[in-house]
Design a protein around this motif. Structure first.
Motif, PDB file in Angstrom:
ATOM      1  N   GLN A   1      -5.324   2.006   6.694  1.00  0.00           N
ATOM      2  CA  GLN A   1      -4.960   2.237   5.295  1.00  0.00           C
ATOM      3  C   GLN A   1      -5.467   3.562   4.716  1.00  0.00           C
ATOM      4  O   GLN A   1      -4.712   4.241   4.004  1.00  0.00           O
ATOM      5  CB  GLN A   1      -5.445   1.055   4.446  1.00  0.00           C
ATOM      6  N   PRO A   2      -6.691   4.017   5.021  1.00  0.00           N
ATOM      7  CA  PRO A   2      -7.121   5.295   4.435  1.00  0.00           C
ATOM      8  C   PRO A   2      -6.260   6.488   4.849  1.00  0.00           C
ATOM      9  O   PRO A   2      -6.213   7.492   4.130  1.00  0.00           O
ATOM     10  CB  PRO A   2      -8.562   5.441   4.950  1.00  0.00           C
ATOM     11  N   ALA A   3      -5.593   6.400   5.997  1.00  0.00           N
ATOM     12  CA  ALA A   3      -4.775   7.514   6.483  1.00  0.00           C
ATOM     13  C   ALA A   3      -3.323   7.417   6.046  1.00  0.00           C
ATOM     14  O   ALA A   3      -2.542   8.355   6.262  1.00  0.00           O
ATOM     15  CB  ALA A   3      -4.838   7.573   8.010  1.00  0.00           C
ATOM     16  N   LEU A   4      -2.941   6.318   5.406  1.00  0.00           N
ATOM     17  CA  LEU A   4      -1.522   6.066   5.171  1.00  0.00           C
ATOM     18  C   LEU A   4      -0.894   7.045   4.195  1.00  0.00           C
ATOM     19  O   LEU A   4       0.255   7.466   4.378  1.00  0.00           O
ATOM     20  CB  LEU A   4      -1.334   4.631   4.668  1.00  0.00           C
ATOM     21  N   SER A   5      -1.613   7.431   3.160  1.00  0.00           N
ATOM     22  CA  SER A   5      -1.028   8.326   2.157  1.00  0.00           C
ATOM     23  C   SER A   5      -0.590   9.647   2.777  1.00  0.00           C
ATOM     24  O   SER A   5       0.521  10.134   2.526  1.00  0.00           O
ATOM     25  CB  SER A   5      -2.030   8.584   1.027  1.00  0.00           C
ATOM     26  N   ALA A   6      -1.443  10.227   3.621  1.00  0.00           N
ATOM     27  CA  ALA A   6      -1.096  11.497   4.263  1.00  0.00           C
ATOM     28  C   ALA A   6       0.089  11.326   5.203  1.00  0.00           C
ATOM     29  O   ALA A   6       0.963  12.202   5.291  1.00  0.00           O
ATOM     30  CB  ALA A   6      -2.302  12.034   5.026  1.00  0.00           C
ATOM     31  N   VAL A   7       0.154  10.196   5.910  1.00  0.00           N
ATOM     32  CA  VAL A   7       1.277   9.935   6.805  1.00  0.00           C
ATOM     33  C   VAL A   7       2.569   9.820   6.012  1.00  0.00           C
ATOM     34  O   VAL A   7       3.600  10.403   6.369  1.00  0.00           O
ATOM     35  CB  VAL A   7       1.021   8.653   7.616  1.00  0.00           C
TER      36      VAL A   7
ATOM     37  N   ARG B   1       2.950  -4.785  -8.729  1.00  0.00           N
ATOM     38  CA  ARG B   1       2.543  -3.570  -8.029  1.00  0.00           C
ATOM     39  C   ARG B   1       1.021  -3.532  -7.950  1.00  0.00           C
ATOM     40  O   ARG B   1       0.340  -3.792  -8.949  1.00  0.00           O
ATOM     41  CB  ARG B   1       3.104  -2.333  -8.730  1.00  0.00           C
ATOM     42  N   LEU B   2       0.508  -3.201  -6.790  1.00  0.00           N
ATOM     43  CA  LEU B   2      -0.925  -3.264  -6.535  1.00  0.00           C
ATOM     44  C   LEU B   2      -1.548  -1.879  -6.630  1.00  0.00           C
ATOM     45  O   LEU B   2      -1.328  -1.016  -5.776  1.00  0.00           O
ATOM     46  CB  LEU B   2      -1.176  -3.876  -5.153  1.00  0.00           C
ATOM     47  N   HIS B   3      -2.359  -1.700  -7.657  1.00  0.00           N
ATOM     48  CA  HIS B   3      -3.039  -0.417  -7.875  1.00  0.00           C
ATOM     49  C   HIS B   3      -4.025  -0.127  -6.755  1.00  0.00           C
ATOM     50  O   HIS B   3      -4.224   1.026  -6.379  1.00  0.00           O
ATOM     51  CB  HIS B   3      -3.746  -0.458  -9.232  1.00  0.00           C
ATOM     52  N   SER B   4      -4.636  -1.165  -6.200  1.00  0.00           N
ATOM     53  CA  SER B   4      -5.690  -0.973  -5.198  1.00  0.00           C
ATOM     54  C   SER B   4      -5.185  -0.283  -3.942  1.00  0.00           C
ATOM     55  O   SER B   4      -5.925   0.476  -3.304  1.00  0.00           O
ATOM     56  CB  SER B   4      -6.321  -2.319  -4.834  1.00  0.00           C
ATOM     57  N   VAL B   5      -3.950  -0.513  -3.552  1.00  0.00           N
ATOM     58  CA  VAL B   5      -3.438   0.074  -2.312  1.00  0.00           C
ATOM     59  C   VAL B   5      -2.369   1.150  -2.544  1.00  0.00           C
ATOM     60  O   VAL B   5      -1.996   1.857  -1.607  1.00  0.00           O
ATOM     61  CB  VAL B   5      -2.870  -1.013  -1.367  1.00  0.00           C
ATOM     62  N   ASP B   6      -1.889   1.280  -3.780  1.00  0.00           N
ATOM     63  CA  ASP B   6      -0.905   2.326  -4.086  1.00  0.00           C
ATOM     64  C   ASP B   6      -1.059   2.714  -5.554  1.00  0.00           C
ATOM     65  O   ASP B   6      -0.184   2.451  -6.381  1.00  0.00           O
ATOM     66  CB  ASP B   6       0.513   1.827  -3.798  1.00  0.00           C
ATOM     67  N   PRO B   7      -2.185   3.366  -5.897  1.00  0.00           N
ATOM     68  CA  PRO B   7      -2.531   3.568  -7.310  1.00  0.00           C
ATOM     69  C   PRO B   7      -1.514   4.374  -8.107  1.00  0.00           C
ATOM     70  O   PRO B   7      -1.362   4.155  -9.317  1.00  0.00           O
ATOM     71  CB  PRO B   7      -3.882   4.291  -7.245  1.00  0.00           C
ATOM     72  N   PHE B   8      -0.812   5.274  -7.480  1.00  0.00           N
ATOM     73  CA  PHE B   8       0.121   6.136  -8.214  1.00  0.00           C
ATOM     74  C   PHE B   8       1.578   5.874  -7.845  1.00  0.00           C
ATOM     75  O   PHE B   8       2.464   6.631  -8.246  1.00  0.00           O
ATOM     76  CB  PHE B   8      -0.226   7.607  -7.959  1.00  0.00           C
ATOM     77  N   GLY B   9       1.820   4.825  -7.071  1.00  0.00           N
ATOM     78  CA  GLY B   9       3.180   4.517  -6.654  1.00  0.00           C
ATOM     79  C   GLY B   9       3.745   5.476  -5.631  1.00  0.00           C
ATOM     80  O   GLY B   9       4.960   5.499  -5.392  1.00  0.00           O
ATOM     81  N   THR B  10       2.874   6.253  -4.996  1.00  0.00           N
ATOM     82  CA  THR B  10       3.319   7.265  -4.037  1.00  0.00           C
ATOM     83  C   THR B  10       3.959   6.638  -2.807  1.00  0.00           C
ATOM     84  O   THR B  10       5.030   7.071  -2.351  1.00  0.00           O
ATOM     85  CB  THR B  10       2.131   8.138  -3.608  1.00  0.00           C
ATOM     86  N   LEU B  11       3.324   5.623  -2.254  1.00  0.00           N
ATOM     87  CA  LEU B  11       3.856   4.985  -1.060  1.00  0.00           C
ATOM     88  C   LEU B  11       5.219   4.365  -1.339  1.00  0.00           C
ATOM     89  O   LEU B  11       6.150   4.469  -0.531  1.00  0.00           O
ATOM     90  CB  LEU B  11       2.889   3.917  -0.548  1.00  0.00           C
TER      91      LEU B  11
END
Length: 324
Positions: free
Chosen positions: A77-83, A120-130
């Motif tokens: 999960q910590p690497a997912l945003s960059a991917v 929508r879950l802020h903890s795993v997608d705080p800005f809706g980027t994913l």
């Protein structure tokens, strides 16, 4: 079927090696030492008595590959945003994205009926980027019931288990997902198609949301955690809280904590993936395993004092050691 693997660590490397061994062409996006190893040797798969390498097309830039039929994301999960930021060139109108990851995903409530539907879950997608970069309609959820480790870059060591559970994030199982399932069966996995993958995700989470963080905090293997009566009782209380949350959101747990811990005991001196991350100095996947459960419990109105305590402790542990 054009298939791309994003994340050739322990789990991703094993899945990719099995696919390549079945005779299918596989592309892999990697970097650093892993990229060099894959370009030189291919994906390595190690068992207790053998090691084989399978050729793959390894690149650093997803733009070299273009749209795929299937993208397998096997990062933590910590690497997912960059991917997600980088994988845009791989996604076309019909692309399926299979998330072979632990914990609660950003799309969890998109296809789950009940009181928190479409939450929508802020903890795993705080800005809706994913959500914006990987729309839920493309997603196949994947629950991995395999124990493995990354011994060296490009080589995955298979230790036990062979099960994968997959299902569409939204709606009934699609023909495209059935085709992915057949491909994975051909690659040698014990494949289960799920009509509600969120329930399978919650069941696995219920089993590993204690062992992972407690092992990270203590450095203990799973057998030693369960051998301490006080620690085991703490884990049971966490599982009872998570089961109540699951019941409220439509993901009931049929097993008891004692039954689940008996299964864990059979695994022996297991070093959890989070403990492996601590030892390697990697960021810990706290939000997907505990932060999301804490958030969901609050929305569902379920008190979770033991989950909250474990979340606070492991979060502080990670911050103090630069693993956040």
């Amino acid at each position: 079927m054009k298939i791309c693997l994003y994340g050739a660590g322990a789990v991703g490397g094993l899945i990719g090696a099995r696919i390549a061994a079945s005779g299918r062409t596989l592309s892999v996006v990697a970097r650093g030492a892993t990229l060099h190893a894959l370009q030189r040797d291919g994906l390595g798969l190690e068992t207790h008595d053998s090691r084989f390498f399978y050729p793959v097309h390894a690149v650093a830039d997803p733009a070299e590959l273009g749209p795929q039929d299937l993208v397998i994301i096997a990062v933590k999960q910590p690497a997912l945003s960059a991917v997600a930021q980088a994988m845009g060139p791989l996604i076309g109108p019909q692309t399926k994205v299979m998330t072979a990851m632990n914990g609660v995903p950003w799309w969890f409530f998109d296809g789950l009926p009940g009181p928190l539907a479409d939450t929508r879950l802020h903890s795993v997608d705080p800005f809706g980027t994913l959500r914006s970069l990987i729309p839920t309609k493309h997603v196949i959820g994947c629950v991995v019931h395999i124990a493995c480790a990354a011994t060296t870059p490009g080589i995955s060591q298979h230790r036990m288990g062979n099960g994968l559970v997959i299902g569409d994030a939204v709606g009934p199982t699609s023909p495209a997902t059935r085709a992915v399932g057949e491909m994975l069966r051909d690659a040698g996995f014990e494949l289960t198609l799920s009509d509600c993958i969120q329930r399978d995700i919650w069941f696995k989470l219920w089993g590993n949301m204690t062992m992972n963080p407690v092992s990270a905090l203590t450095g203990a293997t799973s057998d030693r955690i369960l051998d301490d009566a006080l620690v085991e009782a703490f884990c049971v209380r966490i599982m009872e809280e998570a089961a109540e949350v699951g019941k409220r959101i439509g993901c009931p747990i049929a097993q008891s904590p004692a039954e689940r811990n008996a299964v864990t005991r059979k695994l022996g001196a297991m070093k959890t993936s989070m403990l492996q991350d601590v030892e390697a100095g990697r960021a810990l996947e706290i939000d997907a395993l505990l932060g999301a459960v804490h958030e969901i419990a609050g929305k569902a109105g379920v008190p979770t004092p033991n989950i909250d305590a474990l979340l606070g402790l492991v979060r502080l542990f990670a911050r103090e050691r630069g693993l956040g």
